[in-house]
Scaffold this motif. Structure first.
Motif, PDB file in Angstrom:
ATOM      1  N   ILE A   2       0.834  -1.207   0.000  1.00  0.00           N
ATOM      2  CA  ILE A   2       0.000   0.000   0.000  1.00  0.00           C
ATOM      3  C   ILE A   2       0.868   1.256   0.000  1.00  0.00           C
ATOM      4  N   LEU A   3       1.845   1.281   0.927  1.00  0.00           N
ATOM      5  CA  LEU A   3       2.686   2.472   1.016  1.00  0.00           C
ATOM      6  C   LEU A   3       3.518   2.663  -0.256  1.00  0.00           C
ATOM      7  N   SER A   4       4.054   1.569  -0.802  1.00  0.00           N
ATOM      8  CA  SER A   4       4.898   1.728  -1.992  1.00  0.00           C
ATOM      9  C   SER A   4       4.066   2.155  -3.199  1.00  0.00           C
ATOM     10  N   LEU A   5       2.802   1.747  -3.211  1.00  0.00           N
ATOM     11  CA  LEU A   5       1.922   2.165  -4.294  1.00  0.00           C
ATOM     12  C   LEU A   5       1.714   3.685  -4.230  1.00  0.00           C
ATOM     13  N   LEU A   6       1.486   4.186  -3.005  1.00  0.00           N
ATOM     14  CA  LEU A   6       1.320   5.631  -2.836  1.00  0.00           C
ATOM     15  C   LEU A   6       2.592   6.362  -3.262  1.00  0.00           C
ATOM     16  N   ILE A   7       3.740   5.855  -2.781  1.00  0.00           N
ATOM     17  CA  ILE A   7       5.009   6.486  -3.138  1.00  0.00           C
ATOM     18  C   ILE A   7       5.221   6.427  -4.647  1.00  0.00           C
ATOM     19  N   GLY A   8       4.916   5.269  -5.224  1.00  0.00           N
ATOM     20  CA  GLY A   8       5.119   5.094  -6.662  1.00  0.00           C
ATOM     21  C   GLY A   8       4.272   6.047  -7.493  1.00  0.00           C
ATOM     22  N   ILE A   9       3.003   6.212  -7.102  1.00  0.00           N
ATOM     23  CA  ILE A   9       2.111   7.115  -7.840  1.00  0.00           C
ATOM     24  C   ILE A   9       2.619   8.549  -7.725  1.00  0.00           C
TER      25      ILE A   9
END
Ligand SMILES: Nc1ncnc2c1ncn2[C@@H]1O[C@H](COP(=O)(O)OP(=O)(O)OP(=O)(O)O)[C@@H](O)[C@H]1O
Ligand SMILES: [Mg+2]
Lengths: 247, 262
Positions: free
Chosen positions: B75-82
């Motif tokens: 979840i966190l990496s998805l936010l960072i990635g976006i």
């Protein structure tokens, strides 16, 4: 449909003038724009369609002035139908959804109304069995017929087509031109950029010849092809005949 | 002759004959097991898994911790990635360089070095004591850079013609985003993102270096007292496969489902 330009020009950058100052005014039902590659045909059509702003000059279609701010432009585009050379269908949506989505979201149709309209058009254009297919599952000719169905679905006041058949294999060209011809017989007004001279000559009332950014000739299709007034048109037409089978 | 073609070769349609698929699967698995078995025999090891029963509760806790860390990191990496994918294309140079340098640095260095660096220097300096939180932050920062590139790649591959078509049918910017850009991005990134989730699960094993008690660390602790390396690490591999194999199937399935792209 009255189409007018006054002092219309377009430049993408400082050096290149893509459309030279152009004036035009006529009441048009069906117009073919022809001319050599790079002459500015697509540019002119996209300006008419509100997809591109002119560098200077006024444009009006059916008495409605082409606006300059994005909100008004979007309203303006809603009243028109646009068909691209290729790749104009939303590739993640089925043929059916390509037609219904704009009807629902832009034109305020209910789900049922939109579905009924889409089915009716697909049926009429010989695509009754293909509604659920994605664009990649359709032939080029089928894709273009869906694109035309989408463009006319909301009953636009004018249909704009930019070389709708030039990405197609010859055997698919006619099925698309037939559809456009049928729309003409129903009274749909359109402007088409095309390299299909037979279609321009026999299915369009008027023809405009655009060459190197200038509107060199304009007139009835019946006479323009037979009596070209400029050397450029003469040369353009004879080049087309060069490889003609029937000669 | 015909039968041999059927059983041992890819068929004309590019697929395998069902019987051939089974047969070759069994042959390959057999080869792996045989090599492994012979190697064990050569060094005189006899596998005996019975003792693991005593540790199942700890192993279960470790397994569960791996799932928790991976899910939180996803979840966190998805936010960072976006955020980073958007940042890499920002017109503001500071923002653009910030995210581009972040992506280059993370992708160009090994995770293990990042774990030490962040945990012992940055983490200590800023007082990040909680190992779970530290682990999730480090792992997400790492995976975020990869996700950023996945998303940026699909953003760049969105064709101009689709956006122009959206304008031509009269969509507003918001409608274009909602009905054209987002669905196409999801279709393009979802298979790759699912695959990335499998990487997150595997990469989380490196957090054992800072003593986060996840699956790998649990197994390390168990082997430290009874030295049964082979049994323990075999089990470890199986447990990771239990998590990553289903994910890779989902990823493949998504890929097939969204393959209208080309
Ligand atoms: N987005 C753009 N940026 C810069 N120059 C452009 C752009 N689009 C078109 N041009 C230039 O404008 C000129 C006219 O292009 P346009 O596409 O209108 O020609 P066309 O008559 O439609 O040609 P074709 O028959 O090949 O489609 C060309 O010289 C082209 O290079
Ligand atoms: Mg063109």
């Amino acid at each position: 449909m009255k189409i007018e330009f006054q002092g219309l020009t377009k430049q993408y950058d400082q050096e290149h003038v893509v459309l030279k100052p152009m004036d035009f005014s006529d009441d048009i039902h069906t117009l073919a724009i022809i001319g050599p590659s790079g002459g500015g045909k697509s540019t002119l059509l996209r300006i008419l369609g509100g997809l591109l702003l002119p560098t200077s000059g006024q444009v009006s279609v059916g008495g409605e002035e082409l606006p300059t701010d994005e909100r008004a432009l979007q309203k303006y585009r809603q009243g028109l139908g646009f068909v691209f050379q290729q790749g104009g269908l939303f590739r993640h949506l089925s043929a059916m959804e390509n037609i219904t989505l704009p009807l629902e979201q832009v034109h305020g149709y209910t789900k049922q109304e939109a579905a009924r309209r889409a089915e009716e058009l697909l049926e009429r254009f010989g695509l009754g069995a293909d509604g659920r297919k994605k664009p990649s599952e359709l032939s080029g000719g089928q894709q273009q017929r869906v694109a035309i169905a989408r463009a006319v679905a909301a009953r636009p006041r004018l249909l704009l087509l930019d070389e709708p058949t030039s990405a197609l294999d010859p055997e698919y060209t006619n099925e698309v031109l037939d559809v456009i011809h049928e729309l003409k017989n129903e009274g749909m007004d359109f402007v088409i950029v095309t390299h299909e001279m037979g279609f321009a000559r026999h299915a369009c009332e008027k023809v405009a010849f655009l060459c190197e950014g200038s509107l060199l000739e304009y007139g009835d299709s019946a006479s323009l092809f037979v009596h070209p007034k400029t050397r450029q048109l003469e040369r353009f037409l004879s080049r087309l005949l060069e490889w003609n089978v029937s000669e | 002759m015909k039968l041999r073609r059927k059983l041992f070769f890819v068929q004309e349609n590019g697929k395998a004959n069902r019987l051939g698929a089974c047969l070759n699967f069994v042959l390959v698995m057999g080869l792996f097991v045989a090599v492994f078995w012979l190697s064990l025999g050569a060094i005189n090891v006899h596998l005996e898994f019975g003792f693991l029963g005593r540790f199942w509760l700890r192993i279960w806790d470790g397994f569960w911790m791996t799932i928790e860390i991976s899910a939180a990191s996803l979840i966190l990496s998805l936010l960072i990635g976006i955020l980073s994918a958007a940042g890499c294309g920002s017109p503001l140079l500071f923002v653009r360089y910030f995210f581009r340098i972040y992506v280059k640095f993370i992708r160009g260095t090994p995770l293990i070095m990042q774990i030490y660096l962040f945990f012992y220097i940055v983490g200590t300096a800023w007082g990040v004591e909680n190992r779970f939180a530290a682990g999730v932050i480090i792992l997400s920062t790492f995976e975020g850079a990869y996700i950023s590139e996945i998303i940026r790649g699909s953003l760049l591959s969105l064709e101009e013609s689709q956006l122009e078509a959206a304008r031509a049918v009269g969509f507003t910017r918001r409608q274009t985003l909602r009905y054209v850009i987002l669905p196409q991005l999801v279709a393009r990134t979802l298979p790759a993102l699912t695959g990335q989730f499998a990487s997150i699960i595997k990469d989380s094993s490196l957090l054992s270096m800072i003593a986060v008690i996840e699956l790998t660390q649990t197994i390390r602790e168990i082997t430290a007292v009874n030295f049964r390396m082979f049994e323990c690490y075999l089990l470890l591999g199986m447990l990771y496969l239990c998590l990553t194999l289903p994910i890779s199937f989902v990823s493949k399935w998504l890929e097939r489902r969204f393959q209208y792209e080309n």
